[in-house]
Design a protein around this motif. Structure first.
Motif, PDB file in Angstrom:
ATOM      1  N   ASP A  13       1.425  -1.319  -0.320  1.00  0.00           N
ATOM      2  CA  ASP A  13       0.492  -0.487  -0.399  1.00  0.00           C
ATOM      3  C   ASP A  13       0.982   1.131   0.262  1.00  0.00           C
ATOM      4  O   ASP A  13       1.786   1.713   0.608  1.00  0.00           O
ATOM      5  N   VAL A  14       1.362   1.735  -1.408  1.00  0.00           N
ATOM      6  CA  VAL A  14       2.077   3.113  -1.495  1.00  0.00           C
ATOM      7  C   VAL A  14       1.342   4.563  -1.321  1.00  0.00           C
ATOM      8  O   VAL A  14       0.456   4.320  -1.411  1.00  0.00           O
ATOM      9  N   THR A  15       2.373   4.990  -1.497  1.00  0.00           N
ATOM     10  CA  THR A  15       1.861   7.109  -1.275  1.00  0.00           C
ATOM     11  C   THR A  15       2.992   7.314  -2.610  1.00  0.00           C
ATOM     12  O   THR A  15       3.917   7.024  -2.544  1.00  0.00           O
ATOM     13  N   PRO A  16       1.855   7.673  -3.510  1.00  0.00           N
ATOM     14  CA  PRO A  16       3.076   8.379  -4.695  1.00  0.00           C
ATOM     15  C   PRO A  16       3.872   9.122  -3.732  1.00  0.00           C
ATOM     16  O   PRO A  16       3.757  10.027  -3.318  1.00  0.00           O
ATOM     17  N   SER A  17       4.826   9.029  -4.927  1.00  0.00           N
ATOM     18  CA  SER A  17       6.682  10.116  -4.325  1.00  0.00           C
ATOM     19  C   SER A  17       6.008  11.299  -5.156  1.00  0.00           C
ATOM     20  O   SER A  17       6.411  12.294  -4.552  1.00  0.00           O
ATOM     21  N   SER A  18       5.414  11.796  -5.445  1.00  0.00           N
ATOM     22  CA  SER A  18       5.062  12.843  -6.806  1.00  0.00           C
ATOM     23  C   SER A  18       3.590  13.102  -7.270  1.00  0.00           C
ATOM     24  O   SER A  18       2.972  11.633  -7.931  1.00  0.00           O
ATOM     25  N   THR A  19       3.470  13.768  -7.877  1.00  0.00           N
ATOM     26  CA  THR A  19       2.254  14.040  -8.698  1.00  0.00           C
ATOM     27  C   THR A  19       2.462  13.604  -9.909  1.00  0.00           C
ATOM     28  O   THR A  19       1.744  14.176 -11.195  1.00  0.00           O
ATOM     29  N   GLY A  20       3.806  13.819 -10.907  1.00  0.00           N
ATOM     30  CA  GLY A  20       4.569  13.998 -12.017  1.00  0.00           C
ATOM     31  C   GLY A  20       5.691  12.540 -11.713  1.00  0.00           C
ATOM     32  O   GLY A  20       5.883  12.121 -10.938  1.00  0.00           O
TER      33      GLY A  20
END
Length: 88
Positions: A13-20
């Motif tokens: 269950d990961v949190t995206p490191s960035s929006t790009g």
């Protein structure tokens, strides 16, 4: 019947490191499509992008599974087993 990919246990269950693409943003470059590492949350650009940061992340970190990080796409790809999957 065995699953098409032997690395499904590496999905977190990961949190995206960035929006790009975090690497393109760092160097001031652009990308075509985004991919999300399902092991650590790294957001990298696709192989149609000139920098191919998602694939470079796989080679550097050996995290085999990515998911499309595009709004209308939901597929997964395993670099090791060379297989595309749809989420269950």
């Amino acid at each position: 019947m065995n699953p098409p990919c032997s690395h499904l246990h590496m999905i977190h269950d990961v949190t995206p490191s960035s929006t790009g693409c975090e690497d393109c943003l760092r160097i001031g470059d652009t990308w075509v499509h985004l991919r999300l590492c399902l092991t650590c949350g790294h957001v990298g650009c696709c192989d149609q992008s000139k920098n191919k940061h998602a694939t470079k992340h796989f080679h550097a970190e050996h995290h085999p599974l990515i998911q499309s990080f595009q709004p209308d796409e939901d597929w997964l790809w395993c670099y090791v087993d060379d297989v595309m999957m749809e989420p269950a």
